[in-house]
Design an enzyme around this catalytic site. Structure first.
Site, mmCIF file in Angstrom:
data_model
loop_
_atom_site.group_PDB
_atom_site.id
_atom_site.type_symbol
_atom_site.label_atom_id
_atom_site.label_comp_id
_atom_site.label_asym_id
_atom_site.label_seq_id
_atom_site.Cartn_x
_atom_site.Cartn_y
_atom_site.Cartn_z
ATOM 1 N N HIS A 277 0.839 -1.205 0.000
ATOM 2 C CA HIS A 277 0.000 0.000 0.000
ATOM 3 C C HIS A 277 0.875 1.256 0.000
ATOM 4 O O HIS A 277 0.667 2.168 -0.820
ATOM 5 C CB HIS A 277 -0.904 -0.023 1.238
ATOM 6 N N GLU A 278 1.851 1.304 0.902
ATOM 7 C CA GLU A 278 2.726 2.476 0.985
ATOM 8 C C GLU A 278 3.601 2.612 -0.258
ATOM 9 O O GLU A 278 3.899 3.726 -0.702
ATOM 10 C CB GLU A 278 3.596 2.402 2.244
ATOM 11 N N HIS A 281 1.675 4.455 -2.816
ATOM 12 C CA HIS A 281 1.809 5.910 -2.665
ATOM 13 C C HIS A 281 3.124 6.391 -3.274
ATOM 14 O O HIS A 281 3.173 7.430 -3.942
ATOM 15 C CB HIS A 281 1.780 6.290 -1.177
ATOM 16 N N GLU A 357 -5.862 6.910 -1.331
ATOM 17 C CA GLU A 357 -5.775 5.750 -0.444
ATOM 18 C C GLU A 357 -6.410 4.521 -1.088
ATOM 19 O O GLU A 357 -5.901 3.403 -0.947
ATOM 20 C CB GLU A 357 -6.463 6.058 0.894
#
Length: 426
Positions: A277-278, A281, A357
């Site tokens: 997930h990070e 980003h 997100e």
């Protein structure tokens, strides 16, 4: 003067009563029928007692947030209409000989007053987190963080005031544009130094200690073409039981940070999803997009502030005891306008953040190819953080920088049922 203060006080009380009613008397926490029995149903991963505690904790924290927002506004208004702001300015001018030091002194006194007024509410929030076993931070550590925050924000705030008022005096019509142009390199500088100078003042950062997990993350990072030395662990267990991870910094100082609570409480598959997930980003450059968006919105904001500031000073000059826009005693008015406008654009910035997100969630699922780990991660985030799975509408609008836990689980389920995944299984 007293009538204005009484009216403002009454408005604040009525505002607080509305949100008390909204969170504690009218809230409908019923789960939609379509969600019942699915993995997004909190009853499938939280005990009834946990659900009740999460509901109570979230309502209290949300209530504190919403009554805290206009507290600064009320304070600034009282300082203006009572003439206290003007008196502070005159007192400092009489005590300090140089204009530069007078400005620094005025900003210090104003910052101190604001801190003292808002500190009780911050203290209540801290105590609530302790009572619900979210915070593990000692009183001394909490107080230390408050002091650090004050001495970080004070010089930055002072510098901004010195520059803004100098521009207002020298370039009355275009000060807002020049001020914005100066905030661009200044914001970039703060983003650059935050991970290596500011953040370490609060917590200890270091490379991942778990070497076995690190090797798995290295493989994942290699797939995402992300430098492995940009992954850090931070000691947060001394302050909280909550879980978190985030991307911070720009350029050579850009990094992915994992709280040690996340590493201690989740299994490897969940941690790898969080890393995915990070990394999403990171790969999709959300930090840069967010920074660019902030700068563009702030350009419009400075323009609007200039128009509102000019008009408000003209209309309230006598009531607020002001000499003009250049008057340092008008600083609370300028802060009031900035604060109100910032709050007004929060729904927009939160909507953008929720979109990012969601994209990062999708990226993490695709990178790890483990939807179940994503779902389990969201469920654990709700349990450990006492998060409402489906918060009230106003909370989503004004506090929802992330999709709700329910929405994130539903998105993960949709990701599993997407045509490309079905085709891949054939």
């Amino acid at each position: 003067m007293r009538k204005w203060i009484a009216a403002a006080g009454l408005a604040y009380v009525l505002y607080g009563l509305f949100f008390y009613w909204y969170f504690f008397l009218s809230g409908d926490s019923a789960i939609p029928e379509a969600v019942k029995g699915t993995q997004a149903d909190p009853a499938s991963f939280m005990k009834p007692s946990e659900l009740a505690v999460a509901e109570q904790y979230s309502n209290v924290k949300n209530f504190l947030f919403f009554i805290g927002v206009p507290l600064d506004w009320f304070l600034f208004f009282v300082l203006l209409v009572s003439g206290v702001s003007k008196k502070i300015k005159k007192w400092i001018e009489a005590a300090v000989p140089f204009r530069f030091l007078q400005t620094v002194g005025f900003v210090f006194v104003l910052s101190l007053i604001t801190t003292l007024v808002t500190l009780p509410l911050d203290w209540i929030g801290y105590q609530v987190s302790l009572d619900y076993n979210i915070s593990t931070q000692t009183t001394a550590s909490w107080a230390k963080d408050q002091v650090i925050s004050f001495w970080i924000s004070f010089p930055i705030f002072t510098l901004c005031v010195l520059v803004f008022y100098w521009l207002i005096k020298r370039h009355e019509k275009k000060w807002w544009l020049y001020a914005w142009l100066l905030t661009v390199p200044f914001s970039l500088f703060l983003f650059f130094i935050q991970p290596v100078i500011i953040d370490p003042l609060y917590n200890d950062f270091y490379p991942l200690k778990n070497k076995e997990l690190e090797s798995k993350i290295l493989e994942l990072a290699d797939e995402a073409n992300i430098p492995a030395d940009h992954v850090y662990e931070v000691n947060m267990s001394e302050k909280t039981n909550a879980l978190n991870a985030y991307v911070t910094g720009i350029g050579a100082n850009k990094r992915i940070v994992l709280w040690d609570t996340t590493l201690n409480k989740l299994d490897d598959s969940e941690i790898l999803f969080i890393m995915g997930h990070e990394m999403g980003h990171y790969v999709m450059k959300h930090v840069y997009i967010g920074l660019a968006g902030y700068l563009l919105v702030s350009l419009a904001g400075f323009y609007v502030i200039d128009k509102l500031y000019k008009r408000t000073v003209r209309l309230t000059r006598s009531m607020f005891h002001l000499e003009g826009r250049h008057d340092l005693a008008a600083l609370p008015l300028l802060l009031l306008l900035f604060s109100v406008l910032s709050f007004a654009v929060t729904p927009f910035s939160n909507a953008v953040s929720r979109y990012q997100e969601n994209k990062a969630d999708q990226y993490g699922i695709e990178l790890t190819e483990n939807r179940e780990a994503a779902v389990k991660t969201f469920q654990d985030l709700a349990v450990t953080g006492l998060s409402q799975v489906d918060p009230p509408v106003l909370v989503k609008i004004f506090r929802g920088s992330h999709p709700s836990i329910m929405e994130r689980i539903q998105h993960a389920e949709k990701e599993e049922n997407a045509p490309e995944h079905q085709d891949a299984d054939k």
